[in-house]
Design a protein around this motif. Structure first.
Motif, PDB file in Angstrom:
ATOM      1  N   THR A 131       0.798  -1.228   0.000  1.00  0.00           N
ATOM      2  CA  THR A 131       0.000   0.000   0.000  1.00  0.00           C
ATOM      3  C   THR A 131       0.829   1.275   0.000  1.00  0.00           C
ATOM      4  OG1 THR A 131      -0.144   0.082   2.423  1.00  0.00           O
ATOM      5  CG2 THR A 131      -1.792  -1.228   1.255  1.00  0.00           C
ATOM      6  N   GLY A 132       2.125   1.154   0.295  1.00  0.00           N
ATOM      7  CA  GLY A 132       2.934   2.359   0.388  1.00  0.00           C
ATOM      8  C   GLY A 132       2.653   3.172   1.628  1.00  0.00           C
ATOM      9  N   ALA A 133       2.146   2.538   2.671  1.00  0.00           N
ATOM     10  CA  ALA A 133       1.832   3.243   3.916  1.00  0.00           C
ATOM     11  C   ALA A 133       3.109   3.711   4.589  1.00  0.00           C
ATOM     12  CB  ALA A 133       1.049   2.329   4.847  1.00  0.00           C
ATOM     13  N   ARG A 134       2.947   4.620   5.551  1.00  0.00           N
ATOM     14  CA  ARG A 134       4.071   5.176   6.268  1.00  0.00           C
ATOM     15  C   ARG A 134       4.622   4.121   7.228  1.00  0.00           C
ATOM     16  NH1 ARG A 134       6.058  10.215   7.221  1.00  0.00           N
ATOM     17  NH2 ARG A 134       7.058  10.605   9.244  1.00  0.00           N
ATOM     18  N   ALA A 135       5.874   3.750   7.047  1.00  0.00           N
ATOM     19  CA  ALA A 135       6.431   2.628   7.796  1.00  0.00           C
ATOM     20  C   ALA A 135       7.163   3.050   9.056  1.00  0.00           C
ATOM     21  CB  ALA A 135       7.382   1.836   6.906  1.00  0.00           C
ATOM     22  N   SER A 136       7.658   4.272   9.106  1.00  0.00           N
ATOM     23  CA  SER A 136       8.508   4.659  10.234  1.00  0.00           C
ATOM     24  C   SER A 136       7.763   4.566  11.560  1.00  0.00           C
ATOM     25  CB  SER A 136       9.048   6.070  10.024  1.00  0.00           C
ATOM     26  OG  SER A 136       7.978   7.001   9.884  1.00  0.00           O
ATOM     27  N   ALA A 137       6.524   5.047  11.598  1.00  0.00           N
ATOM     28  CA  ALA A 137       5.770   5.027  12.852  1.00  0.00           C
ATOM     29  C   ALA A 137       5.451   3.590  13.275  1.00  0.00           C
ATOM     30  CB  ALA A 137       4.483   5.828  12.703  1.00  0.00           C
ATOM     31  N   VAL A 138       5.136   2.735  12.300  1.00  0.00           N
ATOM     32  CA  VAL A 138       4.796   1.349  12.622  1.00  0.00           C
ATOM     33  C   VAL A 138       5.995   0.627  13.231  1.00  0.00           C
ATOM     34  CG1 VAL A 138       4.086  -0.863  11.663  1.00  0.00           C
ATOM     35  CG2 VAL A 138       3.040   1.252  10.837  1.00  0.00           C
ATOM     36  N   PHE A 139       7.147   0.745  12.592  1.00  0.00           N
ATOM     37  CA  PHE A 139       8.321   0.034  13.086  1.00  0.00           C
ATOM     38  C   PHE A 139       8.878   0.674  14.348  1.00  0.00           C
ATOM     39  CE2 PHE A 139       8.107  -1.729   8.851  1.00  0.00           C
ATOM     40  CZ  PHE A 139       8.508  -3.039   9.054  1.00  0.00           C
ATOM     41  N   ALA A 140       8.697   1.960  14.519  1.00  0.00           N
ATOM     42  CA  ALA A 140       9.088   2.583  15.786  1.00  0.00           C
ATOM     43  C   ALA A 140       8.220   2.059  16.929  1.00  0.00           C
ATOM     44  CB  ALA A 140       8.972   4.103  15.680  1.00  0.00           C
ATOM     45  N   GLY A 141       6.942   1.871  16.675  1.00  0.00           N
ATOM     46  CA  GLY A 141       6.071   1.302  17.695  1.00  0.00           C
ATOM     47  C   GLY A 141       6.445  -0.127  18.030  1.00  0.00           C
ATOM     48  N   LEU A 142       6.808  -0.921  17.018  1.00  0.00           N
ATOM     49  CA  LEU A 142       7.249  -2.286  17.279  1.00  0.00           C
ATOM     50  C   LEU A 142       8.554  -2.307  18.078  1.00  0.00           C
ATOM     51  CD1 LEU A 142       6.487  -4.014  13.862  1.00  0.00           C
ATOM     52  CD2 LEU A 142       5.179  -4.155  15.981  1.00  0.00           C
TER      53      LEU A 142
END
Length: 219
Positions: A131-142
């Motif tokens: 989807t090309g979603a924003r990945a930085s916030a997701v991986f920072a949360g993980l």
């Protein structure tokens, strides 16, 4: 001895195997003691490696978030962030990402390499790729989740340290003393009544230590 001979035949005539066979033949008790010590050493190494896993996983996920935030693609981020966590088995994911393989293969490699957030990280990678979603916030949360798991594990080890030490002292000292006395030739005769009572006593001590360990693990 039969097992050692079979292993030597399978592995080939290496001088080290000849030394192991000679040591086991000349000093069976010493060989068993050395084997037990080696097993304890390897178990301690594996335990220490497991304790480092949450921190290594958090470092890798922070690296992915930072690389993506700096403008790298998610594939490039996985390859670059792998250097931060050499303790993780990221070879499969890194090779798949560097070779431009389908996102499913990279996600499978991430799921296999990350013990805490593997399934979620794989799903996040797949979602970002599709989807090309924003990945930085997701991986920072993980990464925060992995760091929190590490903090919780350290707190649990601290709270149960006294109970685990008591279990080692109560269950380990009698067994260690019996082994040392046997190696020194001062222990009871294995063929006599004293040897039978020693085996029963050691078995009871091991059973009690196992019960304490299970209780602490469940708590």
């Amino acid at each position: 001895m039969a097992v050692l001979v079979a292993m030597a035949l399978v592995r080939g005539p290496h001088p080290a195997w000849a030394g192991v066979l000679a040591f086991a033949y000349l000093s069976p008790i010493g060989f068993l003691t050395a084997a037990a010590g080696w097993g304890v050493f390897q178990a301690a190494r594996r335990s220490a490696a497991r304790r480092r896993m949450p921190a290594a996983e958090a470092d890798f996920l922070r690296g992915v978030a930072a690389e993506v935030e700096a403008g790298a693609s998610i594939r490039q981020a996985v390859v670059a962030a792998a250097d931060r966590a050499p303790a993780l088995r990221l070879t499969r994911a890194v090779r798949s990402a560097a070779a431009g393989r389908p996102a499913e293969e990279v996600a499978a490699g991430l799921e296999q390499a990350l013990p805490l957030n593997g399934r979620v990280a794989a799903a996040a990678y797949q979602l970002v790729t599709d989807t090309g979603a924003r990945a930085s916030a997701v991986f920072a949360g993980l990464a925060m989740r992995a760091a929190g798991a590490g903090d919780m594990a350290r707190e649990r080890r601290g709270l149960t340290a006294q109970a685990r030490l008591s279990a080692w002292l109560v269950g380990g000292l009698p067994v260690a003393a019996t082994v040392l006395l046997t190696v020194a030739g001062l222990g009871p005769d294995p063929a006599g009544a004293g040897g039978f009572l020693t085996v029963v006593g050691v078995g009871l001590v091991v059973a009690g230590g196992t019960v304490v360990w299970v209780m602490v693990a469940r708590a």
